[in-house]
Motif scaffolding. Structure first.
Motif, mmCIF file in Angstrom:
data_model
loop_
_atom_site.group_PDB
_atom_site.id
_atom_site.type_symbol
_atom_site.label_atom_id
_atom_site.label_comp_id
_atom_site.label_asym_id
_atom_site.label_seq_id
_atom_site.Cartn_x
_atom_site.Cartn_y
_atom_site.Cartn_z
ATOM 1 N N GLY A 12 0.833 -1.200 0.000
ATOM 2 C CA GLY A 12 0.000 0.000 0.000
ATOM 3 C C GLY A 12 0.867 1.249 0.000
ATOM 4 N N ASP A 13 0.244 2.328 -0.437
ATOM 5 C CA ASP A 13 0.874 3.640 -0.314
ATOM 6 C C ASP A 13 -0.220 4.584 0.163
ATOM 7 N N PRO A 14 -0.573 4.470 1.470
ATOM 8 C CA PRO A 14 -1.719 5.249 1.968
ATOM 9 C C PRO A 14 -1.548 6.747 1.753
ATOM 10 N N MET A 15 -0.314 7.240 1.701
ATOM 11 C CA MET A 15 -0.149 8.684 1.547
ATOM 12 C C MET A 15 -0.439 9.167 0.127
ATOM 13 N N LEU A 16 -0.519 8.232 -0.841
ATOM 14 C CA LEU A 16 -0.930 8.646 -2.193
ATOM 15 C C LEU A 16 -2.407 9.034 -2.178
ATOM 16 N N LEU A 17 -3.167 8.378 -1.302
ATOM 17 C CA LEU A 17 -4.582 8.744 -1.112
ATOM 18 C C LEU A 17 -4.887 8.665 0.381
ATOM 19 N N PRO A 18 -4.563 9.760 1.116
ATOM 20 C CA PRO A 18 -4.692 9.690 2.578
ATOM 21 C C PRO A 18 -6.133 9.624 3.062
ATOM 22 N N LEU A 19 -7.113 9.927 2.201
ATOM 23 C CA LEU A 19 -8.507 9.997 2.644
ATOM 24 C C LEU A 19 -9.239 8.702 2.342
ATOM 25 N N LEU A 20 -10.042 8.264 3.305
ATOM 26 C CA LEU A 20 -10.899 7.109 3.040
ATOM 27 C C LEU A 20 -11.995 7.524 2.063
ATOM 28 N N PHE A 21 -12.401 8.804 2.174
ATOM 29 C CA PHE A 21 -13.392 9.385 1.272
ATOM 30 C C PHE A 21 -12.782 10.586 0.574
ATOM 31 N N PRO A 22 -12.225 10.408 -0.620
ATOM 32 C CA PRO A 22 -11.685 11.569 -1.341
ATOM 33 C C PRO A 22 -12.798 12.602 -1.575
ATOM 34 N N ASP A 23 -14.027 12.128 -1.732
ATOM 35 C CA ASP A 23 -15.165 13.018 -1.907
ATOM 36 C C ASP A 23 -15.766 13.261 -0.514
ATOM 37 N N GLU A 24 -15.217 14.272 0.194
ATOM 38 C CA GLU A 24 -15.600 14.503 1.599
ATOM 39 C C GLU A 24 -16.898 15.313 1.627
ATOM 40 N N SER A 25 -18.005 14.632 1.299
ATOM 41 C CA SER A 25 -19.222 15.375 0.980
ATOM 42 C C SER A 25 -20.136 15.636 2.171
ATOM 43 N N GLY A 26 -19.837 15.109 3.364
ATOM 44 C CA GLY A 26 -20.745 15.325 4.497
ATOM 45 C C GLY A 26 -20.074 14.950 5.797
ATOM 46 N N PRO A 27 -20.804 15.060 6.915
ATOM 47 C CA PRO A 27 -20.214 14.793 8.227
ATOM 48 C C PRO A 27 -19.717 13.350 8.385
ATOM 49 N N GLU A 28 -20.420 12.377 7.776
ATOM 50 C CA GLU A 28 -19.961 10.974 7.915
ATOM 51 C C GLU A 28 -18.590 10.794 7.264
ATOM 52 N N GLN A 29 -18.449 11.440 6.089
ATOM 53 C CA GLN A 29 -17.186 11.319 5.365
ATOM 54 C C GLN A 29 -16.059 12.011 6.129
ATOM 55 N N GLN A 30 -16.391 13.173 6.728
ATOM 56 C CA GLN A 30 -15.365 13.907 7.489
ATOM 57 C C GLN A 30 -14.912 13.091 8.706
ATOM 58 N N LEU A 31 -15.882 12.496 9.387
ATOM 59 C CA LEU A 31 -15.542 11.676 10.554
ATOM 60 C C LEU A 31 -14.672 10.490 10.120
ATOM 61 N N ALA A 32 -15.078 9.839 9.033
ATOM 62 C CA ALA A 32 -14.323 8.676 8.552
ATOM 63 C C ALA A 32 -12.889 9.071 8.201
ATOM 64 N N ASN A 33 -12.730 10.213 7.573
ATOM 65 C CA ASN A 33 -11.375 10.651 7.202
ATOM 66 C C ASN A 33 -10.550 10.952 8.453
ATOM 67 N N ARG A 34 -11.209 11.478 9.484
ATOM 68 C CA ARG A 34 -10.477 11.766 10.720
ATOM 69 C C ARG A 34 -10.065 10.457 11.410
ATOM 70 N N LEU A 35 -10.942 9.472 11.421
ATOM 71 C CA LEU A 35 -10.584 8.187 12.029
ATOM 72 C C LEU A 35 -9.457 7.517 11.240
ATOM 73 N N ARG A 36 -9.492 7.709 9.914
ATOM 74 C CA ARG A 36 -8.431 7.141 9.067
ATOM 75 C C ARG A 36 -7.072 7.761 9.420
ATOM 76 N N THR A 37 -7.086 9.062 9.707
ATOM 77 C CA THR A 37 -5.839 9.723 10.117
ATOM 78 C C THR A 37 -5.350 9.120 11.436
ATOM 79 N N GLY A 38 -6.304 8.823 12.342
ATOM 80 C CA GLY A 38 -5.935 8.192 13.612
ATOM 81 C C GLY A 38 -5.315 6.820 13.380
ATOM 82 N N PHE A 39 -5.901 6.051 12.471
ATOM 83 C CA PHE A 39 -5.387 4.713 12.163
ATOM 84 C C PHE A 39 -3.964 4.806 11.597
ATOM 85 N N ARG A 40 -3.767 5.784 10.732
ATOM 86 C CA ARG A 40 -2.421 5.961 10.157
ATOM 87 C C ARG A 40 -1.409 6.339 11.235
#
Ligand SMILES: C[S@@+](CC[C@H](N)C(=O)[O-])C[C@H]1O[C@@H](n2cnc3c(N)ncnc32)[C@H](O)[C@@H]1O
Length: 264
Positions: free
Chosen positions: A142-170
């Motif tokens: 994997g190269d998670p930093m090539l696409l650091p977001l779980l949701f590249p299309d950060e279209s709402g609060p669920e996506q924002q939360l998911a991206n924040r949790l993904r940062t925590g996982f990283r």
């Protein structure tokens, strides 16, 4: 630094994760394996096998006269598949002497393993050493930093939360020595190791049901680490898992880079 592998194979979610990884990435892996001409009578070493699907797919190609050695630091999910073609061995690719069949291996393959191994340069050296002249090393990481977001299309609060949790996982992965930009270095690493005919490509899942299965199992597996480390609350994790479970979110995952080269 805590160097223990974060996604411990002893947890039941590990089996679910291996199933999702197989669904997402086996077609990519075997497209490469087949293009490299792996067939009857050949000897393969599957490093950090995790689940059974890759050793079984290799055995189908090389058996009954060839062999597949499947190794992992924890063989809980592969030990049942050992037979006349497949051998299963508990083995740390960075620390234990490389297996040395007479003449060496035709194929050494590791998928989504080296990114987790702190001494990955040593691991790579050992894998190259185990190849026969003309044998292929296929590394997929994997190269998670090539696409650091779980949701590249950060279209709402669920996506924002998911991206924040993904940062925590990283953060958790990085604290254990994972190199989150490792995939892109593979072609150079293969060349530096003296291999020729080096090629690489990438598979970039944007969304699929298997990504949602993978995300659910991964978050459940690291939940207590995220909470202990103050990277998420119980409530946020529950909310995220409920969102993923609706099947209405376009859950993605990190791109996987495949690189291969041949021992002269
Ligand atoms: C993310 S899983 C990938 C499993 C499998 N290769 C796949 O693609 O489905 C990483 C695997 O690498 C194994 N692993 C981690 N560190 C290792 C090491 N130093 N030597 C061998 N295997 C290792 C883990 O136990 C786990 O099974």
């Amino acid at each position: 630094m805590n160097r223990r592998y974060l996604l411990d194979n002893q947890q039941s979610e590990a089996g679910v994760r291996f199933g999702a990884l197989a669904e997402l990435f086996d077609p990519v892996t075997f497209r490469h394996v087949d293009r490299l001409g792996i067939g009857k009578g050949m000897r393969c070493w599957e490093v950090g096998a995790g689940g059974p699907s890759v050793p079984l797919g290799l055995a189908e190609r090389v058996g009954p006269t060839g062999s597949v050695l499947a190794t992992d630091i924890d063989v809980s999910w592969t030990q049942g598949i050992a037979d006349g073609v497949i051998e299963v061995l508990t083995h740390d690719v960075a620390a234990d002497p490389p297996p040395a069949p007479p003449g060496g291996f035709d194929l050494v393959h590791a998928r989504l393993v080296l990114v987790h191994v702190a001494d990955r340069a040593e691991a790579l050296r050992r894998m190259v050493q185990a190849l026969k002249p003309g044998g292929w090393l296929l590394l997929e990481d994997g190269d998670p930093m090539l696409l650091p977001l779980l949701f590249p299309d950060e279209s709402g609060p669920e996506q924002q939360l998911a991206n924040r949790l993904r940062t925590g996982f990283r953060t958790l992965m990085a604290e254990r020595g994972a190199d989150l930009a490792y995939g892109r270095t593979l072609p150079r690493a293969l060349r530096d190791a003296g291999l020729k005919e080096v090629h690489a490509d990438a598979y970039f899942p944007i969304t699929s049901p298997a990504c949602a299965v993978l995300e659910d199992a991964t978050v459940r597996q690291v939940r207590h680490h995220l909470i202990d480390r103050g990277l998420a609350t119980d409530e946020e994790i529950d909310r995220h898992l409920a969102g993923v479970a609706t099947g209405q979110l376009d859950v993605g995952t990190a791109p996987m880079i495949s690189a291969w080269g041949q021992r002269p």
